[in-house]
Motif scaffolding. Structure first.
Motif, short mmCIF file in Angstrom:
data_model
loop_
_atom_site.label_atom_id
_atom_site.label_comp_id
_atom_site.label_asym_id
_atom_site.label_seq_id
_atom_site.Cartn_x
_atom_site.Cartn_y
_atom_site.Cartn_z
N GLN A 201 10.41 8.80 27.70
CA GLN A 201 10.69 10.09 28.78
C GLN A 201 11.91 10.71 28.48
O GLN A 201 12.06 12.13 28.67
CB GLN A 201 10.73 9.24 29.94
N CYS A 202 12.83 10.10 28.19
CA CYS A 202 14.16 10.57 27.83
C CYS A 202 14.70 11.51 26.57
O CYS A 202 15.16 12.43 26.42
CB CYS A 202 15.34 9.96 28.64
N ALA A 203 14.09 10.65 25.48
CA ALA A 203 14.74 11.22 24.27
C ALA A 203 13.67 12.19 23.59
O ALA A 203 13.76 13.09 22.73
CB ALA A 203 14.86 10.01 23.28
N ASN A 204 12.40 12.02 24.17
CA ASN A 204 11.14 12.98 23.67
C ASN A 204 10.81 14.21 24.50
O ASN A 204 11.20 13.82 25.82
CB ASN A 204 10.11 11.99 23.26
N THR A 205 10.43 15.08 24.07
CA THR A 205 9.99 16.35 24.76
C THR A 205 8.66 16.63 24.58
O THR A 205 8.09 16.86 23.42
CB THR A 205 11.02 17.52 24.27
N PHE A 206 7.69 16.41 25.80
CA PHE A 206 6.56 16.83 25.88
C PHE A 206 6.06 18.23 26.43
O PHE A 206 5.95 18.41 27.57
CB PHE A 206 5.78 15.66 26.59
N CYS A 207 6.03 19.02 25.59
CA CYS A 207 5.58 20.47 25.94
C CYS A 207 3.99 20.53 26.11
O CYS A 207 3.35 20.05 25.49
CB CYS A 207 5.78 21.50 24.95
N SER A 208 3.66 21.45 27.14
CA SER A 208 2.40 21.59 27.17
C SER A 208 2.20 23.13 26.62
O SER A 208 3.03 24.04 26.75
CB SER A 208 1.68 21.74 28.76
N THR A 209 1.07 23.23 25.92
CA THR A 209 0.92 24.47 25.24
C THR A 209 -0.59 25.02 25.20
O THR A 209 -1.56 24.00 25.60
CB THR A 209 1.28 24.32 23.88
N LEU A 210 -0.74 26.02 25.36
CA LEU A 210 -2.31 26.96 25.32
C LEU A 210 -2.40 27.68 24.16
O LEU A 210 -1.43 28.43 23.66
CB LEU A 210 -2.27 27.75 26.34
N VAL A 211 -3.33 27.30 23.17
CA VAL A 211 -3.51 27.98 22.00
C VAL A 211 -4.63 29.03 22.33
O VAL A 211 -5.62 29.00 22.82
CB VAL A 211 -4.06 27.01 20.81
N ASP A 212 -4.75 30.05 21.53
CA ASP A 212 -5.87 30.83 21.37
C ASP A 212 -6.07 31.63 20.03
O ASP A 212 -5.12 32.38 19.72
CB ASP A 212 -5.89 32.10 22.46
N ARG A 213 -7.02 31.39 19.23
CA ARG A 213 -7.36 32.06 18.24
C ARG A 213 -8.70 31.40 17.81
O ARG A 213 -9.07 30.37 17.64
CB ARG A 213 -6.51 31.86 16.80
N ILE A 214 -9.77 32.47 17.36
CA ILE A 214 -11.21 31.82 16.99
C ILE A 214 -10.88 31.77 15.54
O ILE A 214 -10.73 32.55 14.73
CB ILE A 214 -12.33 33.01 17.39
N VAL A 215 -11.34 30.37 15.29
CA VAL A 215 -11.23 29.91 13.91
C VAL A 215 -12.47 29.28 13.33
O VAL A 215 -12.69 28.02 13.61
CB VAL A 215 -9.95 28.92 13.72
#
Ligand SMILES: NC(=O)c1ccc[n+]([C@@H]2O[C@H](COP(=O)([O-])OP(=O)(O)OC[C@H]3O[C@@H](n4cnc5c(N)ncnc54)[C@H](O)[C@@H]3O)[C@@H](O)[C@H]2O)c1
Ligand SMILES: O=P(O)(O)OC[C@@H](O)[C@@H](O)[C@H](O)[C@H](O)CO
Length: 486
Positions: A201-215
């Motif tokens: 919890q303290c040493a790591n960073t958990f970002c939430s992300t949203l992606v958008d591209r039609i692949v």
């Protein structure tokens, strides 16, 4: 000619700073393509090691091409036709954790490692009771990450500076938080020391992300063009639309360390990702997922064929404006503008987006992308949404695995596929379909609730199935919109 680095130098294993769980088309055409741009502009020195999250995957193929692959962008951008292709070279190697476990776990010992990027589909961020710390490796993605982090924690003796930044791309609300919660659950289940949970919890960073591209991924036609014009064969070629956006909820130091904005990429660092995620997942992915079985059963094979077909086109537009946008808690103007852009992106004449590729794990996707809309619609209007109910009916027909005489290659969790096969075997009467619908809607372990308790839903789904089965998809759609049937 094979795609290879020739005599160009590889980065050494020690300089790898990005671990990527997943080697599918999306990560290659979105994340790796952006890391490449940041590298080329001189803002980043991204060096990626890509790991198969499952037993099958492209790690070996990546190595055959020295980690290189082509990304071809095709479509309209600001009214102009874009057709470009470039070779991405930031991936150093692929590692198969099932066949090269020692090489894989050694990555945890690299002090330069800083980022963990993943795309394991929505089905990937899930807890698997059977996973053990001793497994080499664990089956689930979070199980693998928990054991990987524990190895790193032990190797660096709990050093707080050796934590990692997680940028998950799975299309799940608060994907970073969800992943972190599962890691902590494994730490507890495996009875690991409390200090490890604190370190997570303290040493790591958990970002939430949203992606958008039609692949859509590989295209025979484009591979042929490249071979003819550029002279090399690329089995990992990725075709994508030019549009892309990555929204990242992260503390400010991540913005510095991952300099996408500096490199003028379309990456937004925000304090709250919720409105972006809601709008994108419910409209774009919600439309893709909900129309997939309808369009496929009507005989379409691609998204463009679907949107350009009159009745499915009406269905998609009506679903966006009548059932999804009205219950979204974002501005109607913004949501409508986003929807219009999406409908245009679906018509991209230069890319072939196969409906079957969208069908991967689609019952899980319906749960994440469409069920919240259905639930909120019922709450707001006190009736079931007719288009989403119809789509659910079409899904149950799709999972029969037949389009006329053709078999549909279903790709979802085995137990779900088997369940539907056995339900359909017993469903050659109205009574059988009634049983199928009530069993499928009551799958609490899948839906997270008993959907058969939503008043009117079972009836609506059942009547959609009967219509589709008796009159065919085109006529069922016409009936849905009160158009005259043939
Ligand atoms: N292709 C696109 O246009 C696109 C765009 C935005 C987001 N996405 C995301 O990508 C996912 C599909 O990936 P893709 O398009 O690269 O397809 P793909 O088939 O090329 O790759 C899928 C990847 O997910 C892994 N995977 C699948 N099920 C898993 C599971 N249960 N556990 C662990 N790993 C699992 C596979 O091993 C593979 O690495 C979607 O679910 C979505 O979350 C795709
Ligand atoms: O990639 P999937 O299979 O989860 O879903 C299919 C599409 O909805 C998805 O890939 C979209 O094209 C993408 O999310 C656009 O940003």
């Amino acid at each position: 000619m094979k795609l290879s680095r020739g005599n160009a130098e590889f980065h050494s294993v020690q300089t790898e700073n990005v671990l990527q769980f997943g080697e599918g088309v999306f990560l290659r055409g979105f994340v790796d393509w952006q890391i490449q741009k940041m590298n080329e502009k001189g803002y980043f020195n991204g060096s990626v090691v890509a790991v198969n999250p499952r037993r099958t995957g492209n790690a070996p193929k990546l190595n055959e091409q020295d980690g290189l692959f082509t990304v071809s962008l095709q479509g309209l951008q600001h009214g102009e036709i874009v057709k470009t292709s470039s070779v991405v070279s930031c991936v150093q190697r692929g590692v198969h954790p099932y066949k090269q476990y020692d090489e894989y776990i050694k990555i945890a010992e690299n002090e330069n490692l800083r980022f963990v990027i993943s795309n394991t589909t929505e089905a990937g961020i899930a807890f698997r009771e059977e996973d053990k710390l001793e497994d080499q490796p664990q089956e689930s993605f979070p199980g693998k990450v928990a054991a990987f982090l524990y190895h790193r924690y032990q190797f660096f003796e709990g050093d707080e500076t050796k934590g990692l930044i997680f940028l998950p791309c799975e299309l799940l609300d608060q994907n970073g938080e969800k992943l972190k919660a599962l890691l902590l659950r494994y730490a507890e289940k495996w009875d690991l020391e409390k200090e490890f949970s604190t370190w997570i919890q303290c040493a790591n960073t958990f970002c939430s992300t949203l992606v958008d591209r039609i692949v859509p991924g590989y295209s025979e036609e484009e591979a042929g063009r490249i071979q003819e014009e550029e002279g090399y064969k690329d089995r990992l070629l990725v075709v994508a639309e030019p549009f892309y956006q990555w929204v990242i909820e992260a503390p400010s130091f991540v913005r510095e360390e991952f300099p996408a904005e500096k490199a003028m990429l379309n990456v937004k660092f925000v304090d709250d990702i919720t409105p972006y995620a809601l709008q994108k997942v419910r409209i774009l992915n919600g439309l893709h997922t909900a129309m997939m079985p309808i369009a496929y059963l009507a005989g379409c094979n691609t998204v463009r064929e679907a949107i350009c077909s009159p009745h499915i086109g009406i269905f998609i537009r009506a679903l966006a404006y009548d059932e999804i946008i009205p219950i979204l808690s974002v501005s109607k103007e913004e949501a409508s503008a986003f929807a219009e852009a999406v409908l245009e992106r679906f018509q991209n004449p230069f890319i072939r987006h196969d409906l079957l590729s969208i069908s991967l794990n689609s019952l899980t996707k319906f749960k994440a992308r469409n069920l919240p809309t259905l639930r909120e619609y019922v709450k707001k209007y006190r009736k079931v949404p007719k288009l989403l109910s119809f789509s659910l009916g079409a899904f149950f027909v799709f999972y029969k695995g037949k389009r006329g005489e053709e078999n549909i290659p279903l790709s979802d969790q085995e137990e779900l596929i088997e369940l539907f096969q056995s339900l359909w075997e017993k469903s050659n009467s109205e009574k059988g379909i009634h049983h199928l619908v009530s069993t499928a809607l009551s799958l609490e372990e899948h839906w997270g609730e008993d959907l058969s308790k939503i008043p009117g839903l079972a009836n609506a789904v059942e009547s959609a199935i009967l219509q589709i089965e008796e009159a065919g998809m085109e006529n069922a759609l016409k009936k849905l919109f009160h158009l005259s049937t043939t």
